[in-house]
Scaffold this motif. Sequence first.
Motif, PDB file in Angstrom:
ATOM      1  N   GLU A  58     -18.741 196.415  46.223  1.00  0.00           N
ATOM      2  CA  GLU A  58     -18.345 195.013  46.286  1.00  0.00           C
ATOM      3  C   GLU A  58     -16.838 194.979  46.120  1.00  0.00           C
ATOM      4  O   GLU A  58     -16.316 195.505  45.136  1.00  0.00           O
ATOM      5  N   LEU A  59     -16.167 194.381  47.088  1.00  0.00           N
ATOM      6  CA  LEU A  59     -14.700 194.335  47.046  1.00  0.00           C
ATOM      7  C   LEU A  59     -14.228 192.892  46.911  1.00  0.00           C
ATOM      8  O   LEU A  59     -14.778 191.998  47.553  1.00  0.00           O
ATOM      9  N   HIS A  60     -13.236 192.725  46.108  1.00  0.00           N
ATOM     10  CA  HIS A  60     -12.572 191.437  46.018  1.00  0.00           C
ATOM     11  C   HIS A  60     -11.218 191.656  46.667  1.00  0.00           C
ATOM     12  O   HIS A  60     -10.465 192.518  46.222  1.00  0.00           O
ATOM     13  N   ARG A  61     -10.902 190.936  47.743  1.00  0.00           N
ATOM     14  CA  ARG A  61      -9.648 191.208  48.455  1.00  0.00           C
ATOM     15  C   ARG A  61      -8.775 189.983  48.575  1.00  0.00           C
ATOM     16  O   ARG A  61      -9.262 188.868  48.736  1.00  0.00           O
ATOM     17  N   ASP A  62      -7.466 190.215  48.531  1.00  0.00           N
ATOM     18  CA  ASP A  62      -6.490 189.167  48.803  1.00  0.00           C
ATOM     19  C   ASP A  62      -6.175 189.252  50.296  1.00  0.00           C
ATOM     20  O   ASP A  62      -5.604 190.236  50.769  1.00  0.00           O
ATOM     21  N   LEU A  63      -6.572 188.245  51.044  1.00  0.00           N
ATOM     22  CA  LEU A  63      -6.454 188.335  52.501  1.00  0.00           C
ATOM     23  C   LEU A  63      -5.022 188.161  52.999  1.00  0.00           C
ATOM     24  O   LEU A  63      -4.707 188.537  54.115  1.00  0.00           O
ATOM     25  N   ARG A  64      -4.163 187.578  52.174  1.00  0.00           N
ATOM     26  CA  ARG A  64      -2.794 187.383  52.635  1.00  0.00           C
ATOM     27  C   ARG A  64      -1.964 188.653  52.509  1.00  0.00           C
ATOM     28  O   ARG A  64      -1.064 188.896  53.296  1.00  0.00           O
ATOM     29  N   THR A  65      -2.277 189.482  51.538  1.00  0.00           N
ATOM     30  CA  THR A  65      -1.548 190.752  51.411  1.00  0.00           C
ATOM     31  C   THR A  65      -2.376 191.902  51.972  1.00  0.00           C
ATOM     32  O   THR A  65      -1.852 192.975  52.241  1.00  0.00           O
ATOM     33  N   GLY A  66      -3.677 191.690  52.139  1.00  0.00           N
ATOM     34  CA  GLY A  66      -4.554 192.757  52.606  1.00  0.00           C
ATOM     35  C   GLY A  66      -4.934 193.719  51.486  1.00  0.00           C
ATOM     36  O   GLY A  66      -5.554 194.746  51.719  1.00  0.00           O
ATOM     37  N   ARG A  67      -4.561 193.377  50.261  1.00  0.00           N
ATOM     38  CA  ARG A  67      -4.794 194.298  49.154  1.00  0.00           C
ATOM     39  C   ARG A  67      -6.177 194.106  48.516  1.00  0.00           C
ATOM     40  O   ARG A  67      -6.693 193.002  48.459  1.00  0.00           O
ATOM     41  N   VAL A  68      -6.740 195.234  48.066  1.00  0.00           N
ATOM     42  CA  VAL A  68      -8.014 195.166  47.347  1.00  0.00           C
ATOM     43  C   VAL A  68      -7.701 194.845  45.891  1.00  0.00           C
ATOM     44  O   VAL A  68      -6.919 195.546  45.252  1.00  0.00           O
ATOM     45  N   LEU A  69      -8.280 193.785  45.368  1.00  0.00           N
ATOM     46  CA  LEU A  69      -7.995 193.377  43.990  1.00  0.00           C
ATOM     47  C   LEU A  69      -8.920 194.082  43.008  1.00  0.00           C
ATOM     48  O   LEU A  69      -8.528 194.412  41.900  1.00  0.00           O
ATOM     49  N   ARG A  70     -10.158 194.286  43.428  1.00  0.00           N
ATOM     50  CA  ARG A  70     -11.132 194.856  42.511  1.00  0.00           C
ATOM     51  C   ARG A  70     -12.238 195.513  43.328  1.00  0.00           C
ATOM     52  O   ARG A  70     -12.630 195.018  44.379  1.00  0.00           O
ATOM     53  N   THR A  71     -12.720 196.674  42.884  1.00  0.00           N
ATOM     54  CA  THR A  71     -13.827 197.363  43.549  1.00  0.00           C
ATOM     55  C   THR A  71     -14.899 197.650  42.513  1.00  0.00           C
ATOM     56  O   THR A  71     -14.591 198.096  41.420  1.00  0.00           O
ATOM     57  N   ALA A  72     -16.135 197.403  42.886  1.00  0.00           N
ATOM     58  CA  ALA A  72     -17.227 197.722  41.975  1.00  0.00           C
ATOM     59  C   ALA A  72     -18.370 198.280  42.800  1.00  0.00           C
ATOM     60  O   ALA A  72     -18.520 197.950  43.980  1.00  0.00           O
ATOM     61  N   SER A  73     -19.177 199.135  42.212  1.00  0.00           N
ATOM     62  CA  SER A  73     -20.325 199.630  42.963  1.00  0.00           C
ATOM     63  C   SER A  73     -21.482 198.686  42.719  1.00  0.00           C
ATOM     64  O   SER A  73     -21.592 198.074  41.663  1.00  0.00           O
ATOM     65  N   VAL A  74     -22.331 198.510  43.746  1.00  0.00           N
ATOM     66  CA  VAL A  74     -23.544 197.706  43.568  1.00  0.00           C
ATOM     67  C   VAL A  74     -24.720 198.640  43.803  1.00  0.00           C
ATOM     68  O   VAL A  74     -24.691 199.465  44.717  1.00  0.00           O
ATOM     69  N   PRO A  75     -25.768 198.518  43.010  1.00  0.00           N
ATOM     70  CA  PRO A  75     -26.824 199.520  43.020  1.00  0.00           C
ATOM     71  C   PRO A  75     -27.627 199.595  44.316  1.00  0.00           C
ATOM     72  O   PRO A  75     -27.930 200.686  44.780  1.00  0.00           O
ATOM     73  N   VAL A  76     -27.963 198.464  44.916  1.00  0.00           N
ATOM     74  CA  VAL A  76     -28.825 198.509  46.103  1.00  0.00           C
ATOM     75  C   VAL A  76     -28.159 197.798  47.259  1.00  0.00           C
ATOM     76  O   VAL A  76     -27.345 196.917  47.051  1.00  0.00           O
ATOM     77  N   PRO A  77     -28.503 198.203  48.479  1.00  0.00           N
ATOM     78  CA  PRO A  77     -27.960 197.441  49.606  1.00  0.00           C
ATOM     79  C   PRO A  77     -28.445 196.009  49.507  1.00  0.00           C
ATOM     80  O   PRO A  77     -29.610 195.776  49.210  1.00  0.00           O
ATOM     81  N   PRO A  78     -27.577 195.060  49.724  1.00  0.00           N
ATOM     82  CA  PRO A  78     -27.963 193.666  49.623  1.00  0.00           C
ATOM     83  C   PRO A  78     -28.982 193.290  50.685  1.00  0.00           C
ATOM     84  O   PRO A  78     -28.993 193.876  51.765  1.00  0.00           O
ATOM     85  N   ALA A  79     -29.845 192.355  50.359  1.00  0.00           N
ATOM     86  CA  ALA A  79     -30.853 191.903  51.320  1.00  0.00           C
ATOM     87  C   ALA A  79     -30.172 191.263  52.513  1.00  0.00           C
ATOM     88  O   ALA A  79     -29.024 190.872  52.440  1.00  0.00           O
ATOM     89  N   ASP A  80     -30.876 191.167  53.618  1.00  0.00           N
ATOM     90  CA  ASP A  80     -30.280 190.578  54.809  1.00  0.00           C
ATOM     91  C   ASP A  80     -29.979 189.105  54.557  1.00  0.00           C
ATOM     92  O   ASP A  80     -30.543 188.474  53.695  1.00  0.00           O
ATOM     93  N   GLY A  81     -29.104 188.572  55.367  1.00  0.00           N
ATOM     94  CA  GLY A  81     -28.628 187.218  55.136  1.00  0.00           C
ATOM     95  C   GLY A  81     -27.217 187.362  54.637  1.00  0.00           C
ATOM     96  O   GLY A  81     -26.487 188.225  55.083  1.00  0.00           O
TER      97      GLY A  81
END
Lengths: 84, 421
Positions: A58-81
């Motif tokens: 799971e990434l939190h990104r600042d779209l104006r600078t293109g920088r990744v603010l925070r990265t975290a692992s998530v245990p399972v692939p998210p459900a569709d949708g």
Amino acid sequence: MLISCPFCGEREVAEFEFRCTLEERGATAAERLYFRLADPRRSLEHWQHVRGCRMWLELHRDLRTGRVLRTASVPVPPADGTGS
Amino acid sequence: MGAYSAFGLLREAIRGPRAWQPLWERRAPEAAYDVVIVGGGGHGLATAYHLARHFGLRRVAVLERTLIGYGNVGRNTTIVRSNYLLPENQHFYEDALRRWRSLGRELNYNIMFSPRGVLDLATSDDQLAACARRGNAMRLAGIDAELLDRAAVGRFARALDCGAVRQFPIHGGLLQRRGGTVRHDAVAWGYARAAARLGVHIIEQCEVLGVVRVAGRIAGVETSRGTIAAERVGIAVAGGTAELARRLGIALPLETHLLQAGVTEPVKPMLDRVLIYMFPHGGEVYVSQSDRGGLVFGGMLDGYPSMTQRGEITRVRDVAAALTSLLPQVKQLRLLRHWAGMNDMTMDGSPIIDRIGGDELYLNGGWCYGGFKATPASGYAFAELIARGRASELIRAFRLSRFASGHLLDESGAGPFPSRQ
Ligand SMILES: Cc1cc2nc3c(=O)[nH]c(=O)nc-3n(C[C@H](O)[C@H](O)[C@H](O)COP(=O)(O)OP(=O)(O)OC[C@H]3O[C@@H](n4cnc5c(N)ncnc54)[C@H](O)[C@@H]3O)c2cc1C
Ligand SMILES: [Zn+2]
């Protein structure tokens, strides 16, 4: 862009695949599906380290600078949708 | 500013280069206008032109944050076509394609419309079936479409060696002969000049920061050059839509994504068609040769949201690989330039043209990566919407409320994932 995988360290974006932006708000289904970004300048996203450890991130990104603010692992692939 | 003509060209040639007049006057904004159009791209300029020309509105201003032509109108790969699957899109883009044919004459400006044929190349049986389906849908709507087998592709596109060994061989394709290219800068300049000749004020380096409301009604815009009063405000800022909507407190179903394009060094004529080469599992390249001789090409979106206008090198590599697989002779050419543009990607891949909240505030956006071809139809329809306060039949399907009511226009069937549209 560089993404720092919690398992593999800092790697080039080419190793990763973006899946979708995640809902940050929404009372109704339509809001959760189509109006999910709380602020168009920042986004919460699902990625996978497909050409690496294959873990979901799971990434939190600042779209104006293109920088990744925070990265975290998530245990399972998210459900569709949108990940709900 | 007089009209352009062959005689005028001769006269100015004799009088020397100083004789040419600027296409529009540089000016500061006035205190008040009937209509302010935000965004001086193709759509904003076309809207202003039609407001003045067909709807009798004379006090019209176009406010552009940077300079005319700096947005996506000057960054696109210039392809125009109406080969859509959904009826709502077919009618709209067909209206645009008809307008392109006569636009040069209408604007008194050479927009270099070149209906050289747009050919989608299928690289799998599935894709060829999808081409047949889309082609049949087009023909039912009265739009020209031809399904070509591999031999016919080879006859139509001489630059292409259809029998060559490729990772993804060509199975056939869908041709729209009336599709082609239009010189994008000329569209911006031509509309700007024609609008200015009708009295529209074109104001560059004027960024809109918000709207002014008096007693809850729209009364003007807040800009980097002060407050400008306006009875009606039309927004046509394409890649800037998400950011401006945020400032105005309007929630929109869109994300900002990057699309890149590139051009090779100029060479002698080698490609007289528009080719679109689609891979079986996604990925594509589209290419045409400009009048100057460069091969202009692009591919898919960068794949994740961004507002940086700086493309990812990975995508440049992918697209170059697809291009050289399609046309191996291009391997010898050097890449002259490549660039990115910010795209206003909606959740269903189709645009939004609507009046917002019953107010005198109008929105034209969500053009995704394909709004250049729409410019003349969008400009007329948006002008009509602003002038009359009601959408014409042609754009009714592009209303914002479709997302709440479920009447989406998902041309590619990708679902609410802008990166996959
Ligand atoms: C690489 C690339 C290739 C493409 N190829 C094609 C193609 O082959 N065929 C096709 O049909 N489409 C194509 N497109 C899409 C097409 O270019 C766009 O959909 C279309 O140009 C958008 O409309 P416009 O011309 O009005 O946008 P723009 O030219 O981007 O105009 C919007 C203007 O609004 C201004 N603005 C933004 N915010 C503000 C503000 N707050 N105040 C004042 N001004 C503001 C911007 O500076 C900009 O000039 C492509 C796009 C890209 C990026
Ligand atoms: Zn990893």
